[in-house]
Enzyme design. Structure first.
Site, PDB file in Angstrom:
ATOM      1  N   LYS A  20       0.877  -1.265  -0.008  1.00 11.22           N
ATOM      2  CA  LYS A  20      -0.087  -0.110  -0.275  1.00 11.22           C
ATOM      3  C   LYS A  20       0.824   1.344  -0.089  1.00 11.22           C
ATOM      4  O   LYS A  20       0.523   2.171  -0.694  1.00 11.22           O
ATOM      5  CB  LYS A  20      -1.034   0.139   1.158  1.00 11.22           C
ATOM      6  CG  LYS A  20      -1.957  -1.227   1.411  1.00 11.22           C
ATOM      7  CD  LYS A  20      -2.896  -0.996   2.524  1.00 11.22           C
ATOM      8  CE  LYS A  20      -2.115  -0.992   3.973  1.00 11.22           C
ATOM      9  NZ  LYS A  20      -1.343  -2.354   4.123  1.00 11.22           N
ATOM     10  N   ARG A  95      -9.707   0.669   8.116  1.00 12.67           N
ATOM     11  CA  ARG A  95      -9.330  -0.545   8.404  1.00 12.67           C
ATOM     12  C   ARG A  95     -10.614  -1.182   9.292  1.00 12.67           C
ATOM     13  O   ARG A  95     -10.590  -2.366   9.556  1.00 12.67           O
ATOM     14  CB  ARG A  95      -7.956  -0.548   9.390  1.00 12.67           C
ATOM     15  CG  ARG A  95      -6.951  -0.955   8.801  1.00 12.67           C
ATOM     16  CD  ARG A  95      -5.703  -0.759   9.934  1.00 12.67           C
ATOM     17  NE  ARG A  95      -4.491  -1.359   9.557  1.00 12.67           N
ATOM     18  CZ  ARG A  95      -3.401  -0.773   9.018  1.00 12.67           C
ATOM     19  NH1 ARG A  95      -3.370   0.572   8.471  1.00 12.67           N
ATOM     20  NH2 ARG A  95      -2.395  -1.609   8.826  1.00 12.67           N
ATOM     21  N   ARG A 134      11.598  -5.553   5.371  1.00 13.73           N
ATOM     22  CA  ARG A 134      11.014  -4.087   4.961  1.00 13.73           C
ATOM     23  C   ARG A 134      12.065  -3.189   5.852  1.00 13.73           C
ATOM     24  O   ARG A 134      12.453  -3.300   7.137  1.00 13.73           O
ATOM     25  CB  ARG A 134       9.676  -3.790   5.336  1.00 13.73           C
ATOM     26  CG  ARG A 134       9.355  -2.535   5.570  1.00 13.73           C
ATOM     27  CD  ARG A 134       7.786  -2.093   5.304  1.00 13.73           C
ATOM     28  NE  ARG A 134       7.244  -2.477   6.462  1.00 13.73           N
ATOM     29  CZ  ARG A 134       5.846  -2.363   6.605  1.00 13.73           C
ATOM     30  NH1 ARG A 134       5.010  -1.783   5.495  1.00 13.73           N
ATOM     31  NH2 ARG A 134       5.111  -2.819   7.602  1.00 13.73           N
ATOM     32  N   ARG A 167      10.841  -1.460  11.254  1.00 15.69           N
ATOM     33  CA  ARG A 167       9.950  -1.087  12.308  1.00 15.69           C
ATOM     34  C   ARG A 167       9.815  -2.327  13.398  1.00 15.69           C
ATOM     35  O   ARG A 167       9.969  -3.355  13.069  1.00 15.69           O
ATOM     36  CB  ARG A 167       8.454  -1.037  11.627  1.00 15.69           C
ATOM     37  CG  ARG A 167       8.237   0.243  11.089  1.00 15.69           C
ATOM     38  CD  ARG A 167       7.046   0.425  10.216  1.00 15.69           C
ATOM     39  NE  ARG A 167       5.783  -0.316  10.769  1.00 15.69           N
ATOM     40  CZ  ARG A 167       4.708  -0.360  10.004  1.00 15.69           C
ATOM     41  NH1 ARG A 167       4.667   0.028   8.614  1.00 15.69           N
ATOM     42  NH2 ARG A 167       3.580  -0.984  10.346  1.00 15.69           N
ATOM     43  N   ARG A 178      -0.877  -9.161  13.631  1.00 14.07           N
ATOM     44  CA  ARG A 178      -1.303  -7.909  12.683  1.00 14.07           C
ATOM     45  C   ARG A 178      -2.135  -8.342  11.589  1.00 14.07           C
ATOM     46  O   ARG A 178      -3.219  -8.026  11.074  1.00 14.07           O
ATOM     47  CB  ARG A 178      -0.123  -7.114  12.258  1.00 14.07           C
ATOM     48  CG  ARG A 178       0.263  -6.047  13.163  1.00 14.07           C
ATOM     49  CD  ARG A 178       1.611  -5.674  12.802  1.00 14.07           C
ATOM     50  NE  ARG A 178       1.640  -4.778  11.637  1.00 14.07           N
ATOM     51  CZ  ARG A 178       2.732  -4.785  10.690  1.00 14.07           C
ATOM     52  NH1 ARG A 178       3.952  -4.939  11.194  1.00 14.07           N
ATOM     53  NH2 ARG A 178       2.704  -4.165   9.514  1.00 14.07           N
TER      54      ARG A 178
HETATM   55  P1  ADP Z   1       1.098  -1.649   7.425  1.00  8.09           P
HETATM   56  O1  ADP Z   1       1.868  -0.682   6.642  1.00  8.09           O
HETATM   57  O2  ADP Z   1       2.097  -2.733   7.736  1.00  8.09           O
HETATM   58  O3  ADP Z   1      -0.116  -1.891   6.879  1.00  8.09           O
HETATM   59  P2  ADP Z   1       0.487   0.625   9.117  1.00  8.09           P
HETATM   60  O4  ADP Z   1       1.738   1.419   8.996  1.00  8.09           O
HETATM   61  O5  ADP Z   1      -0.446   1.088   8.164  1.00  8.09           O
HETATM   62  O6  ADP Z   1       0.889  -0.770   8.738  1.00  8.09           O
HETATM   63  O7  ADP Z   1      -0.182   0.671  10.350  1.00  8.09           O
HETATM   64  C1  ADP Z   1       0.923   0.278  11.698  1.00  8.09           C
HETATM   65  C2  ADP Z   1       0.120   0.019  12.857  1.00  8.09           C
HETATM   66  O8  ADP Z   1      -0.583   1.416  13.160  1.00  8.09           O
HETATM   67  C3  ADP Z   1      -1.163  -0.864  13.010  1.00  8.09           C
HETATM   68  O9  ADP Z   1      -0.694  -2.226  13.225  1.00  8.09           O
HETATM   69  C4  ADP Z   1      -2.353  -0.187  13.860  1.00  8.09           C
HETATM   70  O10 ADP Z   1      -1.633  -0.599  15.383  1.00  8.09           O
HETATM   71  C5  ADP Z   1      -2.134   1.340  13.740  1.00  8.09           C
HETATM   72  N1  ADP Z   1      -3.099   1.774  12.767  1.00  8.09           N
HETATM   73  C6  ADP Z   1      -2.645   2.120  11.476  1.00  8.09           C
HETATM   74  N2  ADP Z   1      -3.849   2.594  10.772  1.00  8.09           N
HETATM   75  C7  ADP Z   1      -4.808   2.250  11.348  1.00  8.09           C
HETATM   76  C8  ADP Z   1      -6.230   2.539  11.400  1.00  8.09           C
HETATM   77  N3  ADP Z   1      -6.702   2.872  10.436  1.00  8.09           N
HETATM   78  N4  ADP Z   1      -6.913   1.982  12.485  1.00  8.09           N
HETATM   79  C9  ADP Z   1      -6.436   1.503  13.669  1.00  8.09           C
HETATM   80  N5  ADP Z   1      -5.072   1.143  13.714  1.00  8.09           N
HETATM   81  C10 ADP Z   1      -4.263   1.694  12.715  1.00  8.09           C
HETATM   82  P1  ADP Z   2       2.254  -2.122   3.134  1.00  2.88           P
HETATM   83  O1  ADP Z   2       2.097  -0.398   3.123  1.00  2.88           O
HETATM   84  O2  ADP Z   2       1.103  -2.408   2.425  1.00  2.88           O
HETATM   85  O3  ADP Z   2       2.356  -2.456   4.546  1.00  2.88           O
HETATM   86  P2  ADP Z   2       4.813  -1.614   1.924  1.00  2.88           P
HETATM   87  O4  ADP Z   2       4.383  -0.753   0.778  1.00  2.88           O
HETATM   88  O5  ADP Z   2       5.397  -0.927   3.223  1.00  2.88           O
HETATM   89  O6  ADP Z   2       3.394  -2.366   2.238  1.00  2.88           O
HETATM   90  O7  ADP Z   2       5.692  -2.899   1.218  1.00  2.88           O
HETATM   91  C1  ADP Z   2       6.053  -3.931   2.175  1.00  2.88           C
HETATM   92  C2  ADP Z   2       7.532  -4.446   1.859  1.00  2.88           C
HETATM   93  O8  ADP Z   2       7.376  -4.981   0.289  1.00  2.88           O
HETATM   94  C3  ADP Z   2       8.481  -3.292   1.273  1.00  2.88           C
HETATM   95  O9  ADP Z   2       9.697  -3.735   1.966  1.00  2.88           O
HETATM   96  C4  ADP Z   2       8.312  -3.035   0.049  1.00  2.88           C
HETATM   97  O10 ADP Z   2       9.602  -2.465  -0.498  1.00  2.88           O
HETATM   98  C5  ADP Z   2       8.254  -4.584  -0.508  1.00  2.88           C
HETATM   99  N1  ADP Z   2       7.314  -4.520  -1.775  1.00  2.88           N
HETATM  100  C6  ADP Z   2       6.332  -3.570  -1.903  1.00  2.88           C
HETATM  101  N2  ADP Z   2       5.463  -3.990  -2.950  1.00  2.88           N
HETATM  102  C7  ADP Z   2       6.405  -4.990  -3.719  1.00  2.88           C
HETATM  103  C8  ADP Z   2       6.207  -5.592  -4.944  1.00  2.88           C
HETATM  104  N3  ADP Z   2       5.382  -5.522  -5.603  1.00  2.88           N
HETATM  105  N4  ADP Z   2       6.940  -6.889  -4.911  1.00  2.88           N
HETATM  106  C9  ADP Z   2       8.096  -7.035  -4.044  1.00  2.88           C
HETATM  107  N5  ADP Z   2       8.333  -6.209  -2.963  1.00  2.88           N
HETATM  108  C10 ADP Z   2       7.329  -5.233  -2.838  1.00  2.88           C
END
Ligand code: ADP
Ligand code: ADP
Ligand code: ZN
Length: 223
Positions: A20, A95, A134, A167, A178
């Site tokens: 994302k 979410r 990551r 992270r 998660r």
């Molecule tokens: P990821 O990139 O791995 O999807 P995020 O950076 O979006 O994770 O979120 C990290 C943490 O922040 C989540 O595990 C949750 O604890 C909190 N968080 C983020 N967005 C939301 C949301 N929309 N509602 C509730 N908690 C959230």
């Molecule tokens: P999210 O915000 O959904 O948690 P991220 O964009 O942070 O996901 O991506 C999670 C990890 O996967 C990062 O280390 C990123 O560089 C890698 N990644 C993202 N998209 C791809 C893809 N299409 N193929 C391989 N690795 C990816």
């Protein structure tokens, strides 16, 4: 696009690690709209040790969702900023169904709506591999992966030269929580947006460029 001047509010759906953040950043640049990542907002608050940040920390550390009331208020405040009047890409929000409803209400009050909900489909094994490798830039939040998208110099951001870090909630134990939370609380949103006719599913396991092309094509088609 029906009317290119109409603001675009795009929701990116997908599990932790689905890509994302990676895609939202690109899409925001191409479409020239703001990128709002709820996780980044929480982490920013945490870095500045605000009351919101300290409150969110206990949930983030355990891989739980921060309560809706707090999250909704934080994101709605961001959405109320003038730079969001021309649209936004929401990454990590909503979410829960309650968050999606709050977003709909806020947009409806301005005569707007969610234009597209783009779901990045990625299998669990791939999610785990992505999260465990990551690395994120402390300064600009750009995302890297040790194997799939390594920075030119280890530990240093290609974009801004900032320091890269992992992270703590990407540690294996927290990732399990998660993913569980995602399947229980966030996956039901697919039905929510499908019922509104704005859901598009994309194969998120393809290369970054390919996923980006398909997302953009979907936006142009639906919005
Ligand atoms: P990821 O990139 O791995 O999807 P995020 O950076 O979006 O994770 O979120 C990290 C943490 O922040 C989540 O595990 C949750 O604890 C909190 N968080 C983020 N967005 C939301 C949301 N929309 N509602 C509730 N908690 C959230
Ligand atoms: P999210 O915000 O959904 O948690 P991220 O964009 O942070 O996901 O991506 C999670 C990890 O996967 C990062 O280390 C990123 O560089 C890698 N990644 C993202 N998209 C791809 C893809 N299409 N193929 C391989 N690795 C990816
Ligand atoms: Zn950077």
């Amino acid at each position: 696009m029906a009317n290119p001047k109409e603001p675009l509010y795009i929701v990116l759906l997908g599990a932790p690690g689905a890509g994302k953040g990676t895609q939202a950043r690109r899409l925001a640049e191409v479409l020239q709209i703001v990128h709002i990542a709820s996780g980044d907002l929480f982490r920013e608050n945490l870095n500045h040790q605000t009351a919101l940040g300290l409150l969110a920390k206990e949930y983030i550390d355990q891989g739980k969702l921060v309560p809706d009331e707090i999250t909704i208020r934080m994101v709605m405040e961001r959405l109320a900023c003038p730079d969001c009047a021309s649209g936004a890409i929401l990454d990590g929000f909503p979410r829960t169904v309650a968050q999606a409803q709050a977003l709909d209400e806020e947009l409806a009050a301005r005569g707007q709506r969610v234009s597209a909900a783009l779901y990045l489909r990625v299998s669990e094994g791939v999610l785990i591999a992505r999260l465990s490798g990551r690395w994120i830039c402390r300064s600009c939040q750009a995302t890297y992966h040790t194997l799939f998208n390594p920075p030119r110099q280890p530990g240093i951001c290609d974009v801004c030269g900032g320091e890269l870090y992992q992270r703590s909630d990407d540690a294996a134990e927290t990732v399990q929580n998660r993913l569980k939370v995602y399947f229980e609380q966030t996956l039901p949103l697919m039905d929510y947006y499908r019922a509104r006719g704005v859901l598009v599913e994309i194969n998120g396991e393809q290369e970054v460029e390919r996923v980006a092309d398909e997302l953009l094509a979907a936006v142009h088609q639906i919005a």
